[in-house]
Enzyme design. Structure first.
Site, mmCIF file in Angstrom:
data_model
loop_
_atom_site.group_PDB
_atom_site.id
_atom_site.type_symbol
_atom_site.label_atom_id
_atom_site.label_comp_id
_atom_site.label_asym_id
_atom_site.label_seq_id
_atom_site.Cartn_x
_atom_site.Cartn_y
_atom_site.Cartn_z
ATOM 1 N N ARG A 36 54.455 20.743 83.804
ATOM 2 C CA ARG A 36 55.264 20.608 82.700
ATOM 3 C C ARG A 36 56.263 21.217 82.272
ATOM 4 O O ARG A 36 57.354 21.106 81.320
ATOM 5 C CB ARG A 36 53.864 21.193 81.752
ATOM 6 C CG ARG A 36 52.548 19.947 82.011
ATOM 7 C CD ARG A 36 51.659 20.187 81.242
ATOM 8 N NE ARG A 36 50.687 19.206 80.763
ATOM 9 C CZ ARG A 36 49.232 19.916 80.856
ATOM 10 N NH1 ARG A 36 48.726 20.386 80.156
ATOM 11 N NH2 ARG A 36 48.766 18.950 80.490
ATOM 12 N N HIS B 162 44.612 29.342 82.444
ATOM 13 C CA HIS B 162 44.937 27.462 81.768
ATOM 14 C C HIS B 162 44.470 27.355 79.973
ATOM 15 O O HIS B 162 43.572 26.926 80.233
ATOM 16 C CB HIS B 162 44.464 26.939 82.702
ATOM 17 C CG HIS B 162 44.566 25.784 81.902
ATOM 18 N ND1 HIS B 162 45.628 25.079 82.464
ATOM 19 C CD2 HIS B 162 43.567 24.894 82.258
ATOM 20 C CE1 HIS B 162 45.778 23.898 81.783
ATOM 21 N NE2 HIS B 162 44.429 23.608 81.214
ATOM 22 N N ALA C 209 32.442 10.450 89.079
ATOM 23 C CA ALA C 209 32.695 9.260 88.403
ATOM 24 C C ALA C 209 33.947 9.362 87.202
ATOM 25 O O ALA C 209 33.674 8.514 86.093
ATOM 26 C CB ALA C 209 31.503 9.390 88.257
ATOM 27 N N ASP D 88 50.418 23.148 84.166
ATOM 28 C CA ASP D 88 51.255 23.713 83.473
ATOM 29 C C ASP D 88 52.592 23.891 83.662
ATOM 30 O O ASP D 88 53.391 23.771 83.054
ATOM 31 C CB ASP D 88 50.669 25.150 82.989
ATOM 32 C CG ASP D 88 49.327 24.649 82.926
ATOM 33 O OD1 ASP D 88 48.965 23.960 81.607
ATOM 34 O OD2 ASP D 88 47.981 25.185 83.152
#
Length: 333
Positions: free
Chosen positions: A162, A187, A13, A159
């Site tokens: 990115r 991470h 959700a 990452d």
């Protein structure tokens, strides 16, 4: 049409799942001819919201989506799974110590690992997204001893994407022209985005990244800091954590597990460190460069590691060892 596969998304959700579910259900991840049963797990107070998500999935009228099962029960959610994407975790709240965050997440991922052990297929592929992702993944893997540890991975593809994008923008080329960046380690803000083995396609020729960028100071300084701190920068700007880009990275990660990586290319993912040749301690989930074929990953071997990289790789390994040891101390609690 083949038989449907059962795919679980936890935290279903939440905002990452909201960006993720459509891509999975329409075939972007497991293939354009692979029917799917989507199982959506969230905590009991979120069930009304989950009902709305189910309605929207139904209203997309997607041909591959055979069934959607919303639930707050692990014994329902983890039954006979082919793939599990564990997005839900305890977020860090104001005033919360990292140790408190770890303790809360150890309880969640111990429970979910045990559910995988008890209910899922032994061939299930498990991707942990919820932070601290590496250590959560390790706890889940340790709590499911009969499922191979190689079946567990954590998300560092965001990452990786990115890093790829930063290099591409710097060189004025599409991100698809940049390959073989590496994310080493955790991470977290200690991760090491490494471009020493990266290639950039410029005017039809593959150039080494340092040759293409022509700015060593940027590549060893601001580039690394930008990738390390990108998540925090998004939160500062949006007042919410990365969702669209996280969902895209999850799709990329699971698609590569299912379909394999292109020849001569490697991607980054957090995997079990045992057997690596890069001096990373055993018994961690650590991000490495990997290649994938037939749903099995292997380390990319033989990459030269200079002193600059070695120091960065060791720093993030040290953080992961400390996280692991703290987390394991909570396992018996």
């Amino acid at each position: 049409m083949s038989e449907p596969i059962r795919v679980l998304v936890t935290g279903a959700a939440g905002q990452i799942a909201y960006s993720l579910l459509f891509g999975i259900a329409k075939g972007d991840v497991f293939g354009a001819n692979q029917p799917i049963i989507l199982v959506l797990l969230d905590i009991t107070p979120m069930l009304p919201v989950l009902d709305g998500v189910v309605m929207e999935l139904q209203d997309c009228a997607l041909p591959l989506l055979k069934e959607v099962i919303p639930t707050d029960k692990e014994e329902v959610a983890f039954k006979d799974l082919d793939a599990a994407i564990l997005v839900g975790s305890m977020p860090r709240r104001d005033g919360m110590e990292r140790k408190d965050l770890l303790k809360a997440n150890v309880a969640i991922f111990k429970s979910q690992g045990t559910a995988l052990e008890n209910y899922a297929k032994k061939t299930v592929k498990v991707l942990v997204v919820g932070n601290p992702a590496n250590t959560n993944c390790l706890i889940a893997a340790k709590s499911a001893p009969s499922i191979p540890k190689e079946n567990f991975s954590c998300l560092t593809r965001l990452d990786h994407n990115r890093a790829r994008s930063q290099v591409a923008m710097r060189c004025g080329v599409p991100a698809t022209h940049v390959k073989n960046v590496i994310i080493w380690g955790n991470h977290s803000s200690t991760q090491y985005p490494d471009v020493h083995h990266c290639k950039v396609n410029m005017a039809g020729s593959d150039l080494a990244c340092f040759e293409a960028v022509k700015d060593d100071t940027w590549l060893k300084g601001d580039f690394i800091a930008t990738v390390q701190q990108r998540g925090a920068a998004v939160i500062k700007a949006r007042k919410l954590s990365s969702a669209m880009s996280a969902a895209k990275a999850i799709c990329d990660h699971m698609r590569d597990i299912w379909s394999g990586t292109p020849e001569c290319e490697f991607i980054s993912m957090g995997v079990y460190s045992k057997g690596n040749t890069y001096g990373v301690p055993d018994d961690l989930i650590y991000s490495f460069p990997v290649q994938i074929k037939d749903k099995s990953w292997k380390f990319v071997e033989g990459l030269a590691i200079n002193d600059f990289s070695r120091g960065k790789m060791d720093e993030t390994a040290k953080e992961l060892v400390e996280e692991r040891d703290t987390a394991i101390s909570f396992l018996g609690v």
